[in-house]
Design a protein around this motif. Sequence first.
Motif, mmCIF file in Angstrom:
data_model
loop_
_atom_site.group_PDB
_atom_site.id
_atom_site.type_symbol
_atom_site.label_atom_id
_atom_site.label_comp_id
_atom_site.label_asym_id
_atom_site.label_seq_id
_atom_site.Cartn_x
_atom_site.Cartn_y
_atom_site.Cartn_z
ATOM 1 N N ASP A 181 0.896 -1.127 0.028
ATOM 2 C CA ASP A 181 -0.008 0.003 0.081
ATOM 3 C C ASP A 181 0.670 1.270 0.027
ATOM 4 O O ASP A 181 0.531 2.388 -0.350
ATOM 5 C CB ASP A 181 -1.020 -0.073 1.170
ATOM 6 C CG ASP A 181 -1.978 -1.099 1.417
ATOM 7 O OD1 ASP A 181 -2.380 -1.667 -0.033
ATOM 8 O OD2 ASP A 181 -2.286 -1.517 2.027
ATOM 9 N N HIS A 182 2.228 1.081 0.267
ATOM 10 C CA HIS A 182 3.274 2.235 0.429
ATOM 11 C C HIS A 182 3.734 2.532 -0.768
ATOM 12 O O HIS A 182 4.547 3.245 -0.646
ATOM 13 C CB HIS A 182 3.817 2.195 1.888
ATOM 14 C CG HIS A 182 3.139 2.185 3.215
ATOM 15 N ND1 HIS A 182 2.589 3.078 3.602
ATOM 16 C CD2 HIS A 182 3.129 0.837 3.997
ATOM 17 C CE1 HIS A 182 2.148 2.822 4.644
ATOM 18 N NE2 HIS A 182 2.134 1.522 5.000
ATOM 19 N N THR A 185 3.060 6.381 -4.551
ATOM 20 C CA THR A 185 3.671 7.535 -3.828
ATOM 21 C C THR A 185 3.715 8.553 -4.923
ATOM 22 O O THR A 185 3.894 8.300 -6.264
ATOM 23 C CB THR A 185 4.936 7.272 -3.107
ATOM 24 O OG1 THR A 185 5.471 8.700 -2.415
ATOM 25 C CG2 THR A 185 6.146 6.881 -4.100
#
Length: 333
Positions: A181-182, A185
């Motif tokens: 999920d990170h 960006t």
Amino acid sequence: MEHLTSVLFYMNYELAFIFKTPTSDNLLDSPFFRPFAPETWFTIFLTILVGSIVIKINHSLEVHYQEYLLGWTGPPWFSALVESLGHFCQQGAHLVARNLLGRLIQLVIMTCALVVYNYYSSVIFLTLIASPLMSDIRTLSKLADSRLQLGVEDTVEARDYFLNSHTTNGALYLARKKFTDHSWTSRNIGLERVRRGDYAYHCEKTDAFGWIRQNFDLQEVCDLNVLESMPPQPIGILVRKDSPFRELFTLRFARMQEIGIVRRFTEFWITKKPECFSESVVSSVSFEGSFALFLLLIAGIVVAFGAFTVEIGLFRNIWTRLNPEKLGIYKVT
């Protein structure tokens, strides 16, 4: 799109992973071990061992037949090994033979050591002044198996390509193994992490190169690697297929291409990868590269301290057996 057609392709839409050459966590991949292949290192160690044996035998025979020093049987095996190692480290000779054969053997060993030393130092020197070393990561599958962390610009085409891809270039394998999920960006954050190292960021190359030109220094630019995630997609001027102006657009854009307007547009608006001026970069050995040398030094100190402790223990044991009465006097004193 079945009603549209392109009359001119003026640029490519290119998506790629951008990352700096990762540093190796393998101690044997240090620049001080890299000049020689493993079999070459083995040959050098074997030569040192054979040289120590020859030095020991030569001095022992010299003492035996000439007897110029009574009570001396020649250098110990460890001293002969250190002497042979000293030849390869360009430390000269401490044990000099008196006979012609022994001196000839030492001359041959020192000549061999000189050639090996020149090869070793030359390779290290060329490594430092040569072009920056590029990464061997050339496919998405290799990127997935590497230790690099990944970041992706959150766009519709990127999500569709990686999460719903049916290609055979490893895009889906990469997404399943590396994406979290990170991983999604923004461009500024992702490229700043690329600058710190051990991070790969996926975005459009033209946008990334503009940010890199403003924020990366010469050394960081030379360390950059670009891995395309998909073939370049051409971008063109679209018109309706049944438009009466289709032929007019085609001729006018062809004329613009002939006189250089399209090339001028491309050079002005499309940012290329920054040039690597390796001549202006001062190459230096990082701590990661020289860590193996310090580790070898620490290991040598520990081994030497352990050997010294064993020698003290053996000396005390032998002294106790040979002179028990003197040991008691010393204890009383």
